[in-house]
Design a protein around this motif. Structure first.
Motif, PDB file in Angstrom:
ATOM      1  N   LEU A 173      11.770  25.650  40.197  1.00 13.83           N
ATOM      2  CA  LEU A 173      11.851  25.938  41.636  1.00 13.83           C
ATOM      3  C   LEU A 173      12.640  24.859  42.361  1.00 13.83           C
ATOM      4  N   ALA A 174      12.467  23.606  41.931  1.00 14.66           N
ATOM      5  CA  ALA A 174      13.205  22.504  42.555  1.00 14.66           C
ATOM      6  C   ALA A 174      14.695  22.615  42.270  1.00 14.66           C
ATOM      7  N   ALA A 175      15.049  23.015  41.055  1.00 14.32           N
ATOM      8  CA  ALA A 175      16.468  23.192  40.721  1.00 14.32           C
ATOM      9  C   ALA A 175      17.083  24.313  41.544  1.00 14.32           C
ATOM     10  N   GLU A 176      16.344  25.400  41.685  1.00 10.71           N
ATOM     11  CA  GLU A 176      16.864  26.535  42.451  1.00 10.71           C
ATOM     12  C   GLU A 176      17.088  26.166  43.914  1.00 10.71           C
ATOM     13  N   LYS A 177      16.255  25.271  44.447  1.00 11.37           N
ATOM     14  CA  LYS A 177      16.465  24.800  45.830  1.00 11.37           C
ATOM     15  C   LYS A 177      17.762  24.012  45.962  1.00 11.37           C
ATOM     16  N   GLN A 178      18.245  23.473  44.838  1.00  7.42           N
ATOM     17  CA  GLN A 178      19.524  22.760  44.841  1.00  7.42           C
ATOM     18  C   GLN A 178      20.699  23.694  44.547  1.00  7.42           C
ATOM     19  N   GLY A 179      20.408  24.989  44.447  1.00  4.61           N
ATOM     20  CA  GLY A 179      21.463  25.963  44.208  1.00  4.61           C
ATOM     21  C   GLY A 179      21.830  26.129  42.747  1.00  4.61           C
ATOM     22  N   ILE A 180      20.951  25.655  41.843  1.00  3.75           N
ATOM     23  CA  ILE A 180      21.208  25.742  40.408  1.00  3.75           C
ATOM     24  C   ILE A 180      20.452  26.935  39.840  1.00  3.75           C
ATOM     25  N   ALA A 181      21.152  27.895  39.285  1.00  2.00           N
ATOM     26  CA  ALA A 181      20.497  29.023  38.615  1.00  2.00           C
ATOM     27  C   ALA A 181      19.662  28.487  37.459  1.00  2.00           C
ATOM     28  N   SER A 182      18.507  29.104  37.203  1.00  2.00           N
ATOM     29  CA  SER A 182      17.569  28.530  36.245  1.00  2.00           C
ATOM     30  C   SER A 182      16.894  29.596  35.394  1.00  2.00           C
ATOM     31  N   VAL A 183      16.458  29.158  34.213  1.00  2.00           N
ATOM     32  CA  VAL A 183      15.654  29.984  33.325  1.00  2.00           C
ATOM     33  C   VAL A 183      14.353  29.237  33.050  1.00  2.00           C
ATOM     34  N   HIS A 184      13.242  29.866  33.381  1.00  2.00           N
ATOM     35  CA  HIS A 184      11.927  29.294  33.078  1.00  2.00           C
ATOM     36  C   HIS A 184      11.637  29.548  31.605  1.00  2.00           C
ATOM     37  N   PHE A 185      11.703  28.501  30.795  1.00  2.00           N
ATOM     38  CA  PHE A 185      11.589  28.633  29.346  1.00  2.00           C
ATOM     39  C   PHE A 185      10.162  28.975  28.933  1.00  2.00           C
ATOM     40  N   ILE A 186      10.026  30.010  28.119  1.00  2.00           N
ATOM     41  CA  ILE A 186       8.753  30.392  27.524  1.00  2.00           C
ATOM     42  C   ILE A 186       8.822  30.256  26.005  1.00  2.00           C
ATOM     43  N   SER A 187       9.919  30.732  25.429  1.00  2.00           N
ATOM     44  CA  SER A 187      10.101  30.702  23.977  1.00  2.00           C
ATOM     45  C   SER A 187      11.591  30.795  23.672  1.00  2.00           C
ATOM     46  N   PRO A 188      12.004  30.405  22.463  1.00  2.00           N
ATOM     47  CA  PRO A 188      13.419  30.561  22.116  1.00  2.00           C
ATOM     48  C   PRO A 188      13.895  32.012  22.218  1.00  2.00           C
ATOM     49  N   HIS A 189      13.051  32.951  21.794  1.00  2.00           N
ATOM     50  CA  HIS A 189      13.444  34.363  21.849  1.00  2.00           C
ATOM     51  C   HIS A 189      13.675  34.801  23.299  1.00  2.00           C
ATOM     52  N   GLN A 190      12.765  34.404  24.179  1.00  2.00           N
ATOM     53  CA  GLN A 190      12.903  34.761  25.601  1.00  2.00           C
ATOM     54  C   GLN A 190      14.138  34.109  26.206  1.00  2.00           C
ATOM     55  N   LEU A 191      14.418  32.843  25.822  1.00  2.00           N
ATOM     56  CA  LEU A 191      15.603  32.154  26.322  1.00  2.00           C
ATOM     57  C   LEU A 191      16.871  32.862  25.865  1.00  2.00           C
ATOM     58  N   LYS A 192      16.915  33.250  24.596  1.00  2.00           N
ATOM     59  CA  LYS A 192      18.102  33.939  24.086  1.00  2.00           C
ATOM     60  C   LYS A 192      18.347  35.232  24.844  1.00  2.00           C
ATOM     61  N   ASP A 193      17.280  35.981  25.111  1.00  2.00           N
ATOM     62  CA  ASP A 193      17.419  37.222  25.877  1.00  2.00           C
ATOM     63  C   ASP A 193      17.966  36.947  27.275  1.00  2.00           C
ATOM     64  N   ALA A 194      17.455  35.887  27.892  1.00  2.00           N
ATOM     65  CA  ALA A 194      17.904  35.535  29.253  1.00  2.00           C
ATOM     66  C   ALA A 194      19.392  35.147  29.252  1.00  2.00           C
ATOM     67  N   LEU A 195      19.818  34.402  28.239  1.00  2.00           N
ATOM     68  CA  LEU A 195      21.220  34.002  28.161  1.00  2.00           C
ATOM     69  C   LEU A 195      22.119  35.191  27.840  1.00  2.00           C
ATOM     70  N   LEU A 196      21.654  36.095  26.975  1.00  2.00           N
ATOM     71  CA  LEU A 196      22.418  37.311  26.681  1.00  2.00           C
ATOM     72  C   LEU A 196      22.594  38.156  27.937  1.00  2.00           C
ATOM     73  N   SER A 197      21.520  38.271  28.709  1.00  2.00           N
ATOM     74  CA  SER A 197      21.573  39.125  29.906  1.00  2.00           C
ATOM     75  C   SER A 197      22.555  38.569  30.947  1.00  2.00           C
ATOM     76  N   ARG A 198      22.805  37.265  30.893  1.00  2.00           N
ATOM     77  CA  ARG A 198      23.745  36.633  31.820  1.00  2.00           C
ATOM     78  C   ARG A 198      25.159  36.529  31.246  1.00  2.00           C
ATOM     79  N   GLY A 199      25.324  36.987  30.009  1.00  2.00           N
ATOM     80  CA  GLY A 199      26.639  36.911  29.384  1.00  2.00           C
ATOM     81  C   GLY A 199      27.042  35.513  28.966  1.00  2.00           C
ATOM     82  N   ILE A 200      26.046  34.645  28.786  1.00  2.00           N
ATOM     83  CA  ILE A 200      26.331  33.243  28.443  1.00  2.00           C
ATOM     84  C   ILE A 200      26.502  33.074  26.937  1.00  2.00           C
ATOM     85  N   ILE A 201      25.765  33.878  26.166  1.00  2.00           N
ATOM     86  CA  ILE A 201      25.982  33.898  24.717  1.00  2.00           C
ATOM     87  C   ILE A 201      26.212  35.341  24.262  1.00  2.00           C
TER      88      ILE A 201
END
Length: 201
Positions: A173-201
């Motif tokens: 939440l603090a990063a987002e207040k600085q204008g930085i898009a963020s992913v709240h990490f839960i697990s590697p699988h969830q992170l990979k899905d989040a990055l795929l959905s953003r076209g980052i990987i």
């Protein structure tokens, strides 16, 4: 357009847990839980992350709880026993991002300046970062806004072009207040899905 990835370290790339040590020191589970919750608390540890010396933090607690002196001193005296394995799934994602050549990759971590070198020597992947900002060295920590800005300014990163990954929602939440898009990490699988959905990987 995201061109910079900023990782937290503990619980994202590195499995750090005081229970790994204190399970060896307490026969009684409830006593261990109470000790970690009420004496060597996360808030107390974060003061060392923010730059207070390990000695000062330790002596402060020993003075408050002399009956627990041996276990308090073990916190930093045997700190390396709290380090678990690398979180392999996240390290694989890190390597994929690094190998793509598309991103600058930094770490922004709440970590004591005195214990961070132990971790740096243990985990080879820490040398892959383009830069690491350690709270204990800078005498400030997440979620302070100036800590995020320090990384942005030091490495000429534009907030709108960065993505921040952390397991602590407070820090997200603090990063987002600085204008930085963020992913709240839960697990590697969830992170990979989040990055795929953003076209980052």
């Amino acid at each position: 357009m995201i061109n910079t990835i900023i990782f937290d370290l503990g619980a994202v790339l590195i499995d750090w847990n005081p229970n790994y040590l204190y399970q060896k020191l307490f026969a009684d589970e409830q006593e261990r839980i109470n000790f970690l919750a009420n004496i060597t608390t996360p808030d107390w540890n974060e003061e060392q992350d923010a730059g207070r010396s390990l000695q000062e933090g330790t002596e402060l607690l020993v003075a408050q709880y002399p009956q627990h002196e041996a276990n308090i001193r073990a916190f930093y005296g045997r700190w390396d026993e709290m380090l678990g394995n690398a979180i392999d799934g996240t390290v694989e994602i890190f390597k994929q991002l690094k190998d793509s050549g598309r991103y600058k990759i930094y770490a922004l971590t709440n970590w004591s300046a005195e214990t961070f070198p132990v971790a740096f020597a243990r985990y080879d992947f820490l040398s892959w970062f383009d830069g690491i900002v350690v709270s204990g060295t800078e005498k400030m920590r997440k979620p302070a806004p100036e800590f995020y800005r320090l990384l942005l300014n030091r490495y000429q990163v534009k907030a709108a072009e960065a993505l921040f990954i952390d397991d602590n929602l407070r820090n997200i939440l603090a990063a987002e207040k600085q204008g930085i898009a963020s992913v709240h990490f839960i697990s590697p699988h969830q992170l990979k899905d989040a990055l795929l959905s953003r076209g980052i990987i």
